[in-house]
Design a protein around this motif. Structure first.
Motif, PDB file in Angstrom:
ATOM      1  N   SER A 192      -2.096  -2.357   4.320  1.00  0.00           N
ATOM      2  CA  SER A 192      -0.845  -2.382   3.413  1.00  0.00           C
ATOM      3  C   SER A 192      -0.553  -3.807   3.328  1.00  0.00           C
ATOM      4  N   PRO A 193       0.275  -4.006   2.183  1.00  0.00           N
ATOM      5  CA  PRO A 193       0.452  -5.692   1.862  1.00  0.00           C
ATOM      6  C   PRO A 193       1.398  -5.961   2.856  1.00  0.00           C
ATOM      7  N   SER A 194       1.095  -7.150   2.971  1.00  0.00           N
ATOM      8  CA  SER A 194       1.837  -8.157   3.943  1.00  0.00           C
ATOM      9  C   SER A 194       3.382  -8.416   3.646  1.00  0.00           C
ATOM     10  N   GLU A 195       3.522  -8.331   2.383  1.00  0.00           N
ATOM     11  CA  GLU A 195       4.846  -8.074   1.911  1.00  0.00           C
ATOM     12  C   GLU A 195       5.215  -6.841   1.745  1.00  0.00           C
ATOM     13  N   PRO A 196       6.531  -6.426   2.162  1.00  0.00           N
ATOM     14  CA  PRO A 196       6.798  -4.866   2.307  1.00  0.00           C
ATOM     15  C   PRO A 196       6.632  -4.055   0.683  1.00  0.00           C
ATOM     16  N   ALA A 197       6.133  -3.068   0.465  1.00  0.00           N
ATOM     17  CA  ALA A 197       6.158  -2.446  -0.697  1.00  0.00           C
ATOM     18  C   ALA A 197       6.799  -0.860  -0.418  1.00  0.00           C
ATOM     19  N   ASN A 198       7.485  -0.595  -1.465  1.00  0.00           N
ATOM     20  CA  ASN A 198       8.127   0.720  -1.258  1.00  0.00           C
ATOM     21  C   ASN A 198       7.791   1.979  -1.924  1.00  0.00           C
ATOM     22  N   HIS A 199       6.350   1.845  -2.309  1.00  0.00           N
ATOM     23  CA  HIS A 199       5.651   3.087  -2.897  1.00  0.00           C
ATOM     24  C   HIS A 199       4.280   2.418  -3.298  1.00  0.00           C
ATOM     25  N   GLY A 200       3.409   3.082  -3.254  1.00  0.00           N
ATOM     26  CA  GLY A 200       1.775   2.753  -3.478  1.00  0.00           C
ATOM     27  C   GLY A 200       1.208   1.499  -2.363  1.00  0.00           C
ATOM     28  N   ARG A 201       1.504   1.771  -1.261  1.00  0.00           N
ATOM     29  CA  ARG A 201       1.482   0.706  -0.019  1.00  0.00           C
ATOM     30  C   ARG A 201       0.249   1.066   0.740  1.00  0.00           C
ATOM     31  N   TYR A 202      -0.368   1.993   0.660  1.00  0.00           N
ATOM     32  CA  TYR A 202      -1.462   2.235   1.578  1.00  0.00           C
ATOM     33  C   TYR A 202      -2.925   2.204   1.136  1.00  0.00           C
ATOM     34  N   VAL A 203      -3.975   1.572   1.754  1.00  0.00           N
ATOM     35  CA  VAL A 203      -5.317   1.668   1.299  1.00  0.00           C
ATOM     36  C   VAL A 203      -5.843   2.004   2.778  1.00  0.00           C
ATOM     37  N   ASP A 204      -6.459   3.403   2.712  1.00  0.00           N
ATOM     38  CA  ASP A 204      -7.308   3.780   4.000  1.00  0.00           C
ATOM     39  C   ASP A 204      -8.817   3.791   3.692  1.00  0.00           C
ATOM     40  N   VAL A 205      -9.367   2.881   4.705  1.00  0.00           N
ATOM     41  CA  VAL A 205     -10.541   2.305   4.570  1.00  0.00           C
ATOM     42  C   VAL A 205     -11.430   3.750   5.692  1.00  0.00           C
ATOM     43  N   VAL A 206     -12.264   4.669   4.986  1.00  0.00           N
ATOM     44  CA  VAL A 206     -12.762   5.679   5.515  1.00  0.00           C
ATOM     45  C   VAL A 206     -14.111   5.193   6.131  1.00  0.00           C
ATOM     46  N   ILE A 207     -14.273   5.167   7.406  1.00  0.00           N
ATOM     47  CA  ILE A 207     -15.612   5.085   8.240  1.00  0.00           C
ATOM     48  C   ILE A 207     -16.406   6.106   8.258  1.00  0.00           C
ATOM     49  N   GLN A 208     -17.625   6.713   7.461  1.00  0.00           N
ATOM     50  CA  GLN A 208     -18.321   7.881   7.833  1.00  0.00           C
ATOM     51  C   GLN A 208     -19.829   7.527   7.277  1.00  0.00           C
ATOM     52  N   PRO A 209     -20.491   6.631   8.403  1.00  0.00           N
ATOM     53  CA  PRO A 209     -21.824   6.259   7.822  1.00  0.00           C
ATOM     54  C   PRO A 209     -22.906   7.393   7.328  1.00  0.00           C
ATOM     55  N   ASN A 210     -22.812   8.543   7.953  1.00  0.00           N
ATOM     56  CA  ASN A 210     -23.586   9.605   7.473  1.00  0.00           C
ATOM     57  C   ASN A 210     -23.400  10.600   6.367  1.00  0.00           C
TER      58      ASN A 210
END
Length: 319
Positions: A192-210
């Motif tokens: 999430s951004p270091s400065e708070p955001a009120n929408h559009g605020r998450y990136v999920d890095v998915v770890i799925q090597p296979n």
């Protein structure tokens, strides 16, 4: 330096523009805010934008429909889903609404949020995720205001190089919020951004090597764009990224914003888009999406007149 304080928009490929439009407006209840063109020699392509009332940065999903490509494949090395925010009390409404449209859904819990997962008509993974947002839903569609979509919640990137994706996000000033382990569907690390955001605020890095490798095509993502306030901030962040070993492009001039791009180590394309000029620079707020908007620079570069070019495009009738 001004922060990269959230997601700006997400872009994907689609097949038929009318089917795409009907799904996004009639089923999801988003506003159609812009129709323009992506022009490649011999293949003009619509570029369709959907969002809130004014196309606020952090609410918009755009599509290239009618592109001459095979079906894509979601997998390792690219964006793997987009999530939109809905109220916590709206889960039952949306599961029933999607069921009525013969759309298969899966309801799960993740990061203390309820997630409704499904796909658009071309197989693009979309999620409705419970959460808070400062975005007011579009109220002139079929979805009641109390259940309406309130902007982008998150984007998932199934990374081919998780450590590399972590590094570019941290270089952008984003912070790790936590981890969610899901052995069957891929573990996630949320940023999430270091400065708070009120929408559009998450990136999920998915770890799925296979996971199989992603492949661009219909039903696949093109890029995720991040918000920068203006061209000065965009330049500063480009310099910071370059100083840390990342290669950013030159500035691209769109009607609605200015863009720079990079390919992050995990394989996804990241864009850095300015908040302005916005969608009302060339259309009145009440008329957004009604007319095809072709930038002057594109008109000048095209050898074929616009009226003739329209005849090459798929049939499309926005309402």
């Amino acid at each position: 330096m001004q922060a990269i304080n959230g997601i700006h928009h997400v872009t994907a490929y689609a097949s038929d523009p009318q089917r795409n439009y009907d799904f996004m407006t009639d089923v999801l209840g988003l506003r159609f805010v812009r129709q323009t063109l992506l022009y490649m020699p011999g293949q003009p392509i619509y570029h369709l934008y959907y969002g809130d009332r004014q196309g606020t940065p952090g609410t918009v999903l755009t599509y290239f429909p009618g592109v001459d490509m095979p079906d894509g494949q979601i997998g390792k090395g690219d964006i793997s889903s987009i999530g939109f925010t809905i109220p916590e009390a709206s889960v039952e409404y949306w599961t029933e609404r999607l069921l009525e449209e013969d759309i298969d859904t899966e309801v799960t819990e993740r990061f203390d949020e309820t997630v409704i997962s499904f796909t658009d008509p071309d197989g693009l993974p979309i999620e409705l995720v419970t959460g808070t947002s400062d975005i007011e839903p579009w109220t002139e569609g079929d979805v009641p205001e109390e259940h309406g979509i309130r902007g982008i919640h998150n984007v998932a990137v199934t990374s081919a190089d998780p450590a590399g994706t972590f590094d570019v996000l941290e270089t952008m000033g984003w912070e790790r919020l936590g981890r969610y382990d899901a052995p069957m569907s891929g573990d996630r690390v949320r940023f999430s951004p270091s400065e708070p955001a009120n929408h559009g605020r998450y990136v999920d890095v998915v770890i799925q090597p296979n996971s199989p490798s992603a492949r661009k095509g219909i039903g696949m993502f093109v890029h995720v764009a991040f918000r920068v306030a203006n061209e000065e901030a965009q330049h500063d962040w480009s310099e910071t990224l370059r100083e840390n070993g990342y290669i950013t492009t030159s500035r691209k001039y769109r009607q609605e914003f200015r863009s720079m791009y990079l390919t992050e180590p995990g394989g996804a394309t990241f864009e850095y888009a300015t908040d302005g000029p916005g969608f009302t620079e060339h259309e009145d707020l009440s008329e957004l999406g009604e007319q095809l908007q072709v930038p002057k620079t594109l008109r000048e570069a095209m050898e074929t007149p616009i009226d003739e070019l329209k005849q090459e495009l798929p049939e499309f009738h926005p309402r």
